[in-house]
Design an enzyme around this catalytic site. Structure first.
Site, mmCIF file in Angstrom:
data_model
loop_
_atom_site.group_PDB
_atom_site.id
_atom_site.type_symbol
_atom_site.label_atom_id
_atom_site.label_comp_id
_atom_site.label_asym_id
_atom_site.label_seq_id
_atom_site.Cartn_x
_atom_site.Cartn_y
_atom_site.Cartn_z
ATOM 1 C CB SER A 84 -0.902 0.137 1.210
ATOM 2 O OG SER A 84 -0.217 0.092 2.518
ATOM 3 C CD GLU A 90 2.963 -5.301 7.707
ATOM 4 O OE1 GLU A 90 2.343 -4.982 8.770
ATOM 5 O OE2 GLU A 90 3.301 -4.291 7.011
ATOM 6 C CG HIS A 93 -0.632 -5.697 4.431
ATOM 7 N ND1 HIS A 93 -0.276 -4.891 5.333
ATOM 8 C CD2 HIS A 93 -0.186 -4.889 3.212
ATOM 9 C CE1 HIS A 93 0.556 -3.613 5.038
ATOM 10 N NE2 HIS A 93 0.473 -3.922 3.679
ATOM 11 C CG ASP A 152 3.075 4.881 5.684
ATOM 12 O OD1 ASP A 152 4.037 4.991 5.270
ATOM 13 O OD2 ASP A 152 2.304 3.688 5.568
ATOM 14 C CD GLN A 196 -1.970 -1.764 5.116
ATOM 15 O OE1 GLN A 196 -2.520 -1.111 3.850
ATOM 16 N NE2 GLN A 196 -0.931 -1.164 5.520
ATOM 17 C CD GLU A 197 -0.136 -2.362 8.904
ATOM 18 O OE1 GLU A 197 0.480 -2.059 10.199
ATOM 19 O OE2 GLU A 197 0.057 -1.978 8.127
ATOM 20 C CG ASP A 203 -1.687 1.718 8.574
ATOM 21 O OD1 ASP A 203 -2.236 2.819 8.263
ATOM 22 O OD2 ASP A 203 -0.688 1.290 8.097
ATOM 23 C CE LYS A 253 2.313 -0.067 11.232
ATOM 24 N NZ LYS A 253 2.095 0.334 9.838
ATOM 25 C CD GLU A 294 0.972 3.778 9.716
ATOM 26 O OE1 GLU A 294 1.271 3.296 11.021
ATOM 27 O OE2 GLU A 294 1.227 3.381 8.615
ATOM 28 C CG HIS A 311 7.699 -3.852 9.072
ATOM 29 N ND1 HIS A 311 7.135 -4.703 9.276
ATOM 30 C CD2 HIS A 311 6.647 -2.775 9.471
ATOM 31 C CE1 HIS A 311 6.016 -5.041 9.759
ATOM 32 N NE2 HIS A 311 5.453 -3.499 9.575
ATOM 33 C CE LYS A 314 6.026 2.090 5.828
ATOM 34 N NZ LYS A 314 4.627 2.063 5.161
#
Ligand code: PGA
Ligand code: ZN
Length: 417
Positions: free
Chosen positions: A42, A200, A147, A307, A156-157, A236, A383, A281, A360, A332
């Site tokens: 993403s 992940e 993901h 991000d 997503q997370e 996130d 992260k 996020e 990551h 990142k």
């Protein structure tokens, strides 16, 4: 102790998704450095271009036929000069010609080689004696979005941040405990649960977004009670993946509903309150600085992190600072290319009170450089997932770093705004 660069080579390797990526070796008179590039799923629109036209093979060729000749004969501790040279050789704003991942692997392999030439771990070469704070690990425990496949949550997370941990090792144990706890809780919530995981290593169950939050909240609460310190929930949204620019709304396909910008803001504020969320996020798509600003001013005691919004880019961060958009930033290095660019963005973030989160990517290699970067840059959060070989490579390296620092080691100061 010479850091004179004598050779530079590159090769194609695979990442955790089985996709090709680049690895670079740098040999100095008295040392050796190696780095390989991660990849996002993403990705932010304003990130540098990861590979040149022709893909990884062309990136390898660029290192061997163009970059190597220019860098051999320079000193590996002249990081800024080498990073400047990478920009010059590329000649574009976004590393379109040599590839951002090519620049990333060369830049980091150079730093790695310099550290080895001095006989120092990378974090000490970059950060010196003062680099003694360990970051809190922010761990992805449940997820969906880009993901994973199937009827997974759109968000997503779902993450855990063990804010009460007194050492890095304890923090990792807490994250693992939450991940394990979720496995048993999910069997009850989702009768079709197979133990499937996303890119992940986070569980990818067939549940709604709100069910996901509920179960992660419960897991954090139960583990906090068991281990005696607080683990809190993070999310996130990766909202650029949810945003439909034509309909101007966020599409939650799993829940069969859409939210316009105002509804997204109210939804997130409600979730922060209900689940005592500590970290959010990308709550809005990558160009909505205005809504980031509004959420940041209204959500107290919660980190609002950019991000895709910032893509580790100093110009985008400057824009964010003007807007007061967010109070935390994902770092990142391969979003921007070189170590020097990453350092510039990190410094600006710190000067302006943004919490830095070294991160990551969903496609990773077994490299553990980001663990060293997090300590060297004094980032309060890293992260980096919870399980899976390419994720534990980073966590276990930080356990070793904590041991190397010894009695001076302490957890970073985590200012939750
Ligand atoms: P990535 O995204 O797939 O681009 O690595 C991870 C994230 O959004 O944090
Ligand atoms: Zn993200």
């Amino acid at each position: 102790m010479s850091t004179l660069i004598e050779d530079v080579t590159a090769r194609k390797i695979i990442n955790s998704r089985g996709d090709a990526t680049i690895e670079v070796d740098v040999i100095t008179t008295e040392g050796f450095g190696r780095a390989s590039a991660p990849s996002g799923a993403s990705t932010g629109r304003a990130e540098v271009v990861p590979f040149p036209e022709g893909g990884v093979e062309e990136a390898v060729r660029k290192v061997e036929e163009l970059i190597a000749q220019e860098i051999i004969g320079l000193y590996a501790d002249e990081q800024e000069e080498i990073d400047r040279l990478l920009h010059e050789l590329d000649g574009t704003e976004n590393f379109k010609n040599i590839g951002g991942n090519t620049a990333f692997a060369v830049s980091l392999a150079v730093a790695d080689a310099a550290a080895d030439s001095y006989g120092l771990p990378l974090f000490q070469y970059l950060g010196g004696f003062l680099a003694s704070d360990l970051p809190y690990p922010l761990g992805n425990v449940l997820g969906g979005g880009k993901h994973a496949l199937g009827k997974v949550p759109d968000i997503q997370e779902f993450l855990v941040l063990p804010v009460g941990a007194e050492s890095f090792s304890n923090a990792v144990e807490a994250n693992v405990a939450v991940h394990k706890k979720l496995k048993s809780l999910l069997k009850k919530v989702d009768s079709t649960f197979t133990g499937g995981k996303g890119d992940e290593g986070a569980w990818a169950p067939n549940i709604s977004n709100d069910e996901a939050l509920e179960v992660v909240f419960t897991a954090c609460k139960e583990v906090s009670e068991e281990i005696g310190f607080s683990c809190r929930v993070g999310v996130d949204f990766a909202s650029s993946s949810l945003w439909d620019p034509k309909k101007r709304c966020y599409v939650y396909a799993r829940d069969d509903l859409t939210r316009d910008t105002g509804e997204q803001l109210d939804y997130i504020l409600g979730l922060i309150e209900k689940y005592n969320i500590v970290y959010v996020e990308d709550p809005f798509h990558e160009d909505d600085f205005e809504s980031f600003k509004e959420l940041t001013s209204k959500a107290h005691g919660c980190l609002i992190c950019g991000d895709d919004l910032f893509v580790t880019n100093v110009k985008r961060l400057r824009q964010g600072i003007e807007y007061h958009a967010g109070n935390a930033i994902i770092i990142k290095m391969n979003q921007v290319g070189t170590f020097t660019d990453t350092l510039e963005t990190t410094r600006l973030a710190k000067e302006n009170g943004y919490v830095t989160v070294v991160s990551h990517r969903s496609g990773e290699t077994s490299s553990s450089h980001i663990s060293h970067l997090a300590v060297a840059l004094n980032a309060p959060i890293i992260k980096t997932g919870v399980v899976g070989g390419e994720r534990i490579a980073k966590l276990n390296e930080l356990v070793r770093i904590e041991e190397i620092i010894g009695e001076r080691a302490r957890m970073a100061k985590l200012r939750i705004i």
